[in-house]
Design an enzyme around this catalytic site. Structure first.
Site, PDB file in Angstrom:
ATOM      1  N   GLU A  49       0.806  -1.228   0.000  1.00 49.65           N
ATOM      2  CA  GLU A  49       0.000   0.000   0.000  1.00 49.65           C
ATOM      3  C   GLU A  49       0.833   1.270   0.000  1.00 49.65           C
ATOM      4  O   GLU A  49       0.813   2.054   0.953  1.00 49.65           O
ATOM      5  CB  GLU A  49      -0.952   0.003   1.205  1.00 49.65           C
ATOM      6  N   GLU A  81      -5.176  -8.591   0.661  1.00 51.78           N
ATOM      7  CA  GLU A  81      -5.909  -8.246   1.882  1.00 51.78           C
ATOM      8  C   GLU A  81      -7.365  -7.976   1.550  1.00 51.78           C
ATOM      9  O   GLU A  81      -7.671  -7.339   0.549  1.00 51.78           O
ATOM     10  CB  GLU A  81      -5.367  -6.961   2.540  1.00 51.78           C
TER      11      GLU A  81
HETATM   12  C1  FCB Z   1      -4.546  -2.159   5.448  1.00 49.77           C
HETATM   13  C2  FCB Z   1      -3.142  -2.458   5.961  1.00 49.77           C
HETATM   14  C3  FCB Z   1      -3.103  -3.560   6.996  1.00 49.77           C
HETATM   15  C4  FCB Z   1      -4.269  -3.430   7.974  1.00 49.77           C
HETATM   16  C5  FCB Z   1      -5.585  -3.322   7.237  1.00 49.77           C
HETATM   17  C6  FCB Z   1      -6.785  -3.248   8.122  1.00 49.77           C
HETATM   18  O1  FCB Z   1      -4.575  -0.880   4.930  1.00 49.77           O
HETATM   19  O2  FCB Z   1      -2.308  -2.834   4.873  1.00 49.77           O
HETATM   20  O3  FCB Z   1      -1.851  -3.514   7.631  1.00 49.77           O
HETATM   21  O4  FCB Z   1      -4.068  -2.385   8.808  1.00 49.77           O
HETATM   22  O5  FCB Z   1      -5.542  -2.177   6.421  1.00 49.77           O
END
Ligand code: FCB
Length: 483
Positions: free
Chosen positions: A196, A388
Site C-alpha cells: 500500500e 488483503e
Molecule cells: C490495510 C493495511 C493492513 C491493515 C488493514 C486493516 O490498509 O495494509 O496492515 O491495517 O488495512
C-alpha cells in the site's frame, strides 16, 4: 483525504486434452456464485510490526513505528507493537493456525530493521535466521510463504536522513531487497516489494496520523516518487540475484464514486482515481505518471523526477497484489492542497445507508468486483492476488470461550461471492488472503480493532483461539467454495 474519508482458465486446457464437444460442454457449464477455479490459492495475511513484537531482540534496530508509537497521543490508548501477538516467539503457533484453517499461503512481512538495523550495511544474521525458520516451518506445513519487504516499518535511521521523500532511500531499499533475495530466494519464489504505497505515504507524510507523522504535502509527492523508484530498483536487484523469482507489489485500491451526477463531481472522481488508484501501479508498470494530477510544468520539480527516472522506476511486475476494503465517495471541492497549482476534491470512505463494520468502514462487495475489473484493464491482464480483504468486528469470547463472529462470516461471504463473479467474468485472480490471520496492532487504532480470523487474548499471553469465521474460512478453503 484520510484512510476513512478518502487465468487464464483454471481448466488450463492442454491443446490436445479435450475433444471440441467436451470443451463446449465445459464452457456451457453454468457458473455457480461462490465457487472458485481449481487450484485457487487460499491464504491469510499479517504484517511484521502488527504481529511480531520482540521490538528490540536479536539485534533488531528501531523503526519509525517503534518511535512513533512512543509519542504521546498518537495511538489510541497509548498502545504499541512492542509485544503485539508475540509472533516472533509464537510463529509455530501461527503456522499451526494456518494449517488448521487448510490455508496454502501465508502473506507476512519482513521487518527491514531485523535485517539491517539502521537501514544500511551488512545483514544481521539473527534477523535473517528468524525469517528462515518461519519459511522452513511454512514449507514443512505445505504453505507457500509470500513475504512483503516493506509493510511500513522504515528504519528510523533512514527517516532521520530524510525518509521516503529523499531519493537515496530507494537505493537503500534495493540493497535490502538484494539481501533478502540472496538469503531466502532459494526457498521463496513469490515476493511483494511494498504494501500500500498510497496509504503509508499519504497518511505518514501528508496527514501525519501514521509514522513518521509528517504533515507536508510537498514531502508526500517526493515520497511517492522515491517509492516508485524503489519499486523499479528493488525489482531489478532481485531479478539480478535470480531471474526466476516472481516479484510483485501490493496496491490499495478503491472505486472512486462521484457523489452526484454533476460534471464537476464526475471530474473530481476521475482525478481521485488517478491520484489514489493509478499513481503507483500505473507509474511503476509504465514508467510514466498519470497526467492531470500535478501541474504539467511543475511535475518534475515537485517529484524530484530526473532524466532517466522513467526507466529506473519501471518494473514489469510478475503479479499484482490488491487490497480491497471499501469504496470512496468523491465530490468537487477545489480545496487548496499546499502544493502549488493543485486543488483537491473532498473524499469520504463511509457513507450512505450501507451497513458499516465496527471500524465504521462501509461494507460494499460490489466495489470489489468493480475495482478488480478496472485493475485488470490497468495492469494488462497480469495475474492478481488478493493480498488483503477483511473486516473489524470487536466480538469477544462467550462464556464457553467461543467467538461467534457471524458478521465477519457475512462480510467474507459477500466479498468472496463478488470475487468469484469477477473471476468468472475473466479477471485473472489466482489467490485470496484474508486480513487477518489474527487480531493484531491496527496502527493508530492500536488494539481497539479486531480484524482476525483468530482471537488473540492480549491480556493473557497472547493466547490464540480460532473464531467461528476462522472455522468457516477453513471449510471454504477446503471446499474451494463459499457456504
Ligand atoms: C490495510 C493495511 C493492513 C491493515 C488493514 C486493516 O490498509 O495494509 O496492515 O491495517 O488495512
Amino acid at each position: 483525504m484520510n484512510r476513512r474519508n478518502l487465468f487464464t482458465s483454471a481448466l488450463a486446457l492442454g491443446a490436445v486434452s479435450l475433444m471440441p464437444n467436451m470443451a463446449e460442454a465445459k464452457k456451457a457449464k453454468k457458473f455457480v456464485e461462490g465457487t472458485f477455479p481449481e487450484g485457487f490459492i487460499w491464504g491469510a495475511a499479517t504484517a511484521a510490526y502488527q504481529v511480531e513484537g520482540a521490538w528490540n531482540e536479536d539485534g533488531k534496530g528501531e523503526s519509525i513505528w517503534d518511535r512513533f508509537t512512543l509519542a504521546p497521543g498518537k495511538i489510541l490508548n497509548g498502545d504499541t507493537g512492542k509485544v503485539a501477538c508475540d509472533s516472533y516467539h509464537k510463529y509455530l503457533e501461527d503456522v499451526a493456525l494456518l494449517k488448521a484453517m487448510n490455508l496454502k499461503s501465508y502473506r507476512f512481512s519482513t521487518a527491514w530493521t531485523r535485517i539491517q538495523p539502521d537501514g544500511t550495511g551488512p545483514a544481521n544474521q539473527k534477523g535473517l535466521d528468524y525469517y528462515s525458520r518461519l519459511t522452513d516451518a511454512l514449507l514443512e506445513a505445505g504453505i507457500r510463504p509470500l513475504p512483503t519487504l516493506y509493510h511500513w516499518d522504515l528504519p528510523q535511521e533512514l527517516e532521520d536522513r530524510g525518509g521516503w521523500p529523499v531519493r537515496d532511500t530507494a537505493q537503500r531499499f534495493a540493497d535490502y531487497a538484494d539481501i533478502m533475495a540472496r538469503a531466502l530466494g532459494d526457498r521463496i519464489e513469490n515476493w511483494s516489494l511494498f504494501n500500500e504505497s498510497k496509504a503509508f505515504t499519504q497518511i505518514g507524510y501528508w496527514q501525519g496520523a501514521w509514522a513518521p507523522g509528517r504533515k507536508d504535502p510537498l514531502a508526500f509527492f517526493k515520497a511517492t516518487h522515491t517509492v516508485n523508484l524503489a519499486h523499479g530498483m528493488g525489482f531489478k536487484a532481485m531479478k539480478a540475484v535470480n531471474p526466476k523469482l516472481k516479484i510483485g507489489s501490493v496496491f490499495d485500491v478503491s472505486p472512486q464514486i462521484a457523489s452526484t451526477e454533476s460534471e464537476a463531481d464526475k471530474a473530481a472522481a476521475v482525478f481521485m482515481d488517478k491520484l489514489s488508484n493509478l499513481w503507483f501501479v500505473q507509474s511503476v508498470l509504465t514508467g510514466a505518471y498519470p497526467e492531470g494530477v500535478l501541474p504539467f510544468d511543475k511535475q518534475n520539480e515537485l517529484l524530484g523526477f530526473l532524466p532517466g527516472d522513467n526507466t529506473l522506476m519501471q518494473a514489469d511486475l510478475d503479479f499484482i497484489g490488491i487490497n480491497y476494503y471499501s469504496r470512496t465517495r468523491v465530490w468537487d471541492a477545489q480545496k487548496p492542497s499546499g502544493v502549488p497549482g493543485l486543488l483537491l476534491p473532498d473524499t469520504e470512505w463511509a457513507f450512505g445507508d450501507h451497513e458499516k463494520t465496527d471500524f465504521g468502514w462501509d461494507i460494499y462487495p460490489q466495489g470489489f468486483y468493480d475495482i478488480l475489473k478496472r485493475m485488470q484493464a490497468v495492469t494488462g491482464n497480469r495475474p492478481i492476488e488478493i493480498t488483503e480483504n477483511g473486516a473489524a468486528y470487536n466480538i469477544g469470547p462467550d462464556a464457553t470461550g467461543a467467538i461467534h463472529d457471524a458478521k465477519r462470516i457475512a462480510y467474507y461471504k459477500g466479498h468472496l461471492d463478488a470475487l468469484s463473479r469477477a473471476i468468472n467474468d475473466g479477471v485473472p485472480v489466482r489467490g485470496y488472503h484474508a486480513w487477518s490471520l489474527m487480531d493484531n496492532f491496527e496502527w493508530a487504532a492500536g488494539y481497539s480493532q479486531r480484524f482476525g480470523l483468530t482471537y488473540v487474548d492480549f491480556a493473557n499471553d497472547q493466547k490464540r483461539t480460532i473464531k467461528d469465521s476462522g472455522h468457516w474460512y477453513g471449510e471454504v478453503a477446503k471446499a474451494n467454495r463459499t457456504f
